[in-house]
Motif scaffolding. Structure first.
Motif, PDB file in Angstrom:
ATOM      1  N   LEU A  70       2.911  -9.603  16.946  1.00 41.38           N
ATOM      2  CA  LEU A  70       3.936 -10.233  16.031  1.00 41.38           C
ATOM      3  C   LEU A  70       4.231  -9.431  14.754  1.00 41.38           C
ATOM      4  N   ASP A  71       3.457  -8.603  14.559  1.00 41.30           N
ATOM      5  CA  ASP A  71       3.605  -7.806  13.264  1.00 41.30           C
ATOM      6  C   ASP A  71       3.311  -8.566  11.966  1.00 41.30           C
ATOM      7  N   VAL A  72       2.233  -9.337  11.966  1.00 49.01           N
ATOM      8  CA  VAL A  72       1.875 -10.251  10.963  1.00 49.01           C
ATOM      9  C   VAL A  72       0.695  -9.691  10.678  1.00 49.01           C
ATOM     10  N   THR A  73       0.038  -8.702  10.726  1.00 49.47           N
ATOM     11  CA  THR A  73      -1.174  -8.203  10.238  1.00 49.47           C
ATOM     12  C   THR A  73      -1.438  -8.509   8.932  1.00 49.47           C
ATOM     13  N   ASP A  74      -2.799  -8.814   8.392  1.00 49.22           N
ATOM     14  CA  ASP A  74      -3.037  -8.927   7.029  1.00 49.22           C
ATOM     15  C   ASP A  74      -4.279  -8.121   6.622  1.00 49.22           C
ATOM     16  N   VAL A  75      -4.341  -7.079   5.994  1.00 46.12           N
ATOM     17  CA  VAL A  75      -5.547  -6.131   5.806  1.00 46.12           C
ATOM     18  C   VAL A  75      -6.544  -6.901   5.330  1.00 46.12           C
ATOM     19  N   ARG A  76      -6.320  -7.723   4.117  1.00 51.40           N
ATOM     20  CA  ARG A  76      -7.404  -8.369   3.396  1.00 51.40           C
ATOM     21  C   ARG A  76      -8.231  -9.554   4.517  1.00 51.40           C
ATOM     22  N   ARG A  77      -7.313  -9.922   5.497  1.00 54.82           N
ATOM     23  CA  ARG A  77      -7.967 -11.056   6.239  1.00 54.82           C
ATOM     24  C   ARG A  77      -8.684 -10.479   7.596  1.00 54.82           C
ATOM     25  N   LEU A  78      -8.110  -9.410   7.797  1.00 60.87           N
ATOM     26  CA  LEU A  78      -8.798  -8.756   9.053  1.00 60.87           C
ATOM     27  C   LEU A  78      -9.796  -7.741   8.875  1.00 60.87           C
ATOM     28  N   ARG A  79      -9.776  -7.190   7.473  1.00 55.93           N
ATOM     29  CA  ARG A  79     -11.015  -6.097   7.298  1.00 55.93           C
ATOM     30  C   ARG A  79     -12.401  -6.531   7.568  1.00 55.93           C
ATOM     31  N   PRO A  80     -12.741  -7.835   7.293  1.00 56.72           N
ATOM     32  CA  PRO A  80     -14.297  -8.438   7.533  1.00 56.72           C
ATOM     33  C   PRO A  80     -14.389  -8.355   8.920  1.00 56.72           C
ATOM     34  N   LEU A  81     -13.366  -8.523   9.987  1.00 57.98           N
ATOM     35  CA  LEU A  81     -13.695  -8.427  11.300  1.00 57.98           C
ATOM     36  C   LEU A  81     -14.119  -6.979  11.928  1.00 57.98           C
ATOM     37  N   LEU A  82     -13.935  -6.003  11.076  1.00 61.74           N
ATOM     38  CA  LEU A  82     -14.401  -4.675  11.572  1.00 61.74           C
ATOM     39  C   LEU A  82     -15.882  -4.731  11.762  1.00 61.74           C
ATOM     40  N   ASP A  83     -16.642  -5.661  10.971  1.00 62.60           N
ATOM     41  CA  ASP A  83     -18.119  -6.007  11.411  1.00 62.60           C
ATOM     42  C   ASP A  83     -18.336  -6.571  12.508  1.00 62.60           C
ATOM     43  N   ASP A  84     -17.494  -7.134  13.196  1.00 64.49           N
ATOM     44  CA  ASP A  84     -17.510  -8.425  14.392  1.00 64.49           C
ATOM     45  C   ASP A  84     -18.539  -7.760  15.472  1.00 64.49           C
ATOM     46  N   PRO A  85     -19.562  -8.657  15.913  1.00 62.23           N
ATOM     47  CA  PRO A  85     -20.498  -8.364  16.875  1.00 62.23           C
ATOM     48  C   PRO A  85     -19.640  -7.918  18.297  1.00 62.23           C
ATOM     49  N   ALA A  86     -18.558  -8.386  18.618  1.00 66.10           N
ATOM     50  CA  ALA A  86     -17.725  -7.911  19.881  1.00 66.10           C
ATOM     51  C   ALA A  86     -16.996  -6.842  19.654  1.00 66.10           C
ATOM     52  N   ALA A  87     -17.449  -5.932  20.626  1.00 64.49           N
ATOM     53  CA  ALA A  87     -16.624  -4.410  20.382  1.00 64.49           C
ATOM     54  C   ALA A  87     -15.248  -4.516  20.699  1.00 64.49           C
ATOM     55  N   GLY A  88     -14.883  -5.353  21.722  1.00 66.70           N
ATOM     56  CA  GLY A  88     -13.292  -5.777  21.741  1.00 66.70           C
ATOM     57  C   GLY A  88     -12.523  -6.195  20.584  1.00 66.70           C
ATOM     58  N   VAL A  89     -13.243  -6.776  20.032  1.00 64.35           N
ATOM     59  CA  VAL A  89     -12.652  -7.203  18.578  1.00 64.35           C
ATOM     60  C   VAL A  89     -12.595  -6.232  17.568  1.00 64.35           C
ATOM     61  N   VAL A  90     -13.503  -5.462  17.312  1.00 65.67           N
ATOM     62  CA  VAL A  90     -13.486  -4.445  16.580  1.00 65.67           C
ATOM     63  C   VAL A  90     -12.445  -3.259  16.762  1.00 65.67           C
ATOM     64  N   ARG A  91     -12.172  -3.105  18.147  1.00 66.42           N
ATOM     65  CA  ARG A  91     -11.063  -2.209  18.593  1.00 66.42           C
ATOM     66  C   ARG A  91      -9.703  -2.933  18.373  1.00 66.42           C
ATOM     67  N   GLU A  92      -9.581  -4.173  18.505  1.00 66.11           N
ATOM     68  CA  GLU A  92      -8.361  -4.740  18.129  1.00 66.11           C
ATOM     69  C   GLU A  92      -7.904  -4.453  16.733  1.00 66.11           C
ATOM     70  N   VAL A  93      -8.949  -4.838  16.081  1.00 70.02           N
ATOM     71  CA  VAL A  93      -8.759  -4.912  14.385  1.00 70.02           C
ATOM     72  C   VAL A  93      -8.568  -3.566  14.137  1.00 70.02           C
ATOM     73  N   THR A  94      -9.126  -2.626  14.867  1.00 67.06           N
ATOM     74  CA  THR A  94      -8.955  -1.014  14.192  1.00 67.06           C
ATOM     75  C   THR A  94      -7.418  -0.708  14.563  1.00 67.06           C
ATOM     76  N   ALA A  95      -6.914  -1.089  15.528  1.00 66.98           N
ATOM     77  CA  ALA A  95      -5.721  -0.758  16.148  1.00 66.98           C
ATOM     78  C   ALA A  95      -4.584  -1.356  15.163  1.00 66.98           C
ATOM     79  N   ALA A  96      -4.906  -2.715  14.659  1.00 69.27           N
ATOM     80  CA  ALA A  96      -4.054  -3.413  13.836  1.00 69.27           C
ATOM     81  C   ALA A  96      -4.058  -2.735  12.467  1.00 69.27           C
ATOM     82  N   LEU A  97      -5.216  -2.104  12.019  1.00 68.72           N
ATOM     83  CA  LEU A  97      -5.203  -1.598  10.560  1.00 68.72           C
ATOM     84  C   LEU A  97      -4.992  -0.239  10.683  1.00 68.72           C
TER      85      LEU A  97
END
Length: 444
Positions: free
Chosen positions: A351-378
């Protein structure tokens, strides 16, 4: 570095040289070769003609082990040959020996794979004699066992004769012969057999649907699914087709099953596939339910508002929703289930509504799939993520997905940031990370 195919070819030839030496010493063909494996015959054919200069280390050419010139004279002579000698004669570098061996090949069905090879021979006298022998030896019984060899050799120049002969032989054979090949272990043979079966109308739409659902080859899956849809449109009996298609593991096959629900009068069943794990199935389901007068967007919203939404529903909401649905997706970014969090982040990116400030903490997520998606978004906004914060996460104490994400984001910034990140990983114990770092340093 040689390709995998080149390495496999070298290994086949090496085995072929060793097999030829054993045949020359009198061992039987069945003891030396896996006679059901086409590559074993190709390896023998190549290995029997390898010159000593090109012979792999540690392998002695068969003609030297068998007495050199003396053995070649045996092959050239008119006396009887053992099956092993005949196999070597059919592979001999001298075309006159190959041609003479074909005259004596009758009565040795185990050597028919070599006759198939000679049907694509460059020398016309040898090629013509081989085609005559194959026409005499190929019947409904031998066609099945020879099909893998014929189809493999059929990729070569001048190899169309054997394939046409196989077509003609199988089309004269009982239906069960072709159906048996459809269930065989060789992938190329199954593709070929299904094409014959569909062309000749040997399989019902239900049989084709079951084949599409159970076969492990994606080409066969797609071919049989498409053939089942084309056939069922003429004869009806939709229930026997869509049920196996909908239960298939392949997304392409499931999407075919969803597509057929509307003409089957069961469009309401497509609602259950709006949250399928595969994008192509979700897209087909949305098309079908819309044609049935149902708007999928409220369905997605309702599913995502439940305590345990299906991950496919979360990304489905983004696929057909708008920016107004972003807040619902943001609430799911903190969901306890990793797959839901990952699909929520993917939906926000869609939807092109990524927010760097809100997504950045999710780079430390324990789920590898979440980290990959956050990386692609950032990645498009990598320069907004602090360099020091990312550099810290290159350290070995962090999980590998986090380290990979940090390096990708630093690498995307280029220049001195990329160089510093790469230099920090040049001695890393992780082979892939070290390789990426070395490549980044070379890029400058």
């Amino acid at each position: 570095m040689p390709s995998i195919k080149a390495l496999e070819l070298r290994a086949d030839i090496r085995r072929g040289v060793a097999a030829a030496a054993r045949l020359a010493q009198g061992e039987s063909v069945r003891d030396v070769l896996d006679v059901r494996d086409p590559r074993a015959w190709l390896g023998l054919d190549a290995g029997a003609r390898v010159d000593e200069f090109f012979c792999p280390p540690g392998v002695v050419p068969w003609e030297r082990t068998a007495g050199g010139r003396e053995f070649s004279d045996v092959l050239r002579g008119s006396g009887p040959l053992t099956e092993s000698q005949l196999a070597l004669a059919l592979c001999h570098r001298d075309g006159r020996i190959r041609q003479a061996a074909l005259d004596r090949a009758a009565g040795h069905p185990v050597l028919l794979p070599l006759v198939v090879l000679r049907c694509a021979e460059w020398a016309p006298p040898v090629r013509d004699r081989a085609r005559q022998r194959l026409a005499e030896g190929l019947d409904a019984l031998t066609a099945g066992s020879l099909a893998p060899m014929i189809l493999l050799v059929g990729r070569r120049n001048r190899a169309d004769f054997a394939v046409r002969l196989l077509d003609e032989t199988l089309r004269r054979a009982p239906r069960d012969r072709i159906v048996a090949l459809c269930a065989g272990p060789d992938r190329a043979v199954r593709r070929y057999a299904y094409s014959l079966a569909v062309e000749d109308g040997l399989l019902s739409p239900a049989e084709l649907a079951r084949a599409a659902a159970r076969d492990t080859d994606t080409v066969v899956q797609t071919f049989c699914a498409d053939a089942a849809l084309a056939a069922v449109a003429k004869v009806g009996a939709y229930d026997e087709v869509y049920e196996p298609l909908l239960g298939a593991r392949s997304p392409r096959v499931r999407s075919a099953g969803v597509t057929v629900l509307r003409p089957a009068g069961r469009a309401e069943l497509a609602v259950g596939f709006l949250a399928d794990r595969a994008p192509v199935v979700r897209a087909c389901a949305r098309y079908v339910v819309r044609q049935d007068g149902v708007d999928p967007l409220p369905v997605y919203r309702a599913w995502c508002a439940t305590p345990e939404p299906v991950p496919g529903a979360v990304i489905g909401l983004a696929e057909c929703g708008g920016r107004a649905d972003a807040e619902l997706l943001w609430t799911l970014v903190g969901h306890p289930t990793g797959a839901v969090r990952a699909r929520a982040v993917a939906g926000l990116r869609a939807l092109d509504v990524t927010d760097v400030r809100r997504l950045r903490p999710l780079l430390d997520d324990p789920a590898a799939g979440v980290v990959r998606e956050v990386t692609a978004a950032l990645l498009p906004s990598a320069e907004l993520v602090p360099e020091e914060w990312l550099t810290e996460r290159l350290g070995a104490r962090w999980p590998r997905p986090v380290r990979v994400a940090a390096f990708r984001l630093l690498d995307a910034r280029g220049g001195g940031v990329r160089r510093r990140a790469a230099e920090a990983l040049l001695d890393d114990p992780d082979v892939k990370l070290r390789g990426w770092a070395e490549h980044a340093v070379k890029r400058g």
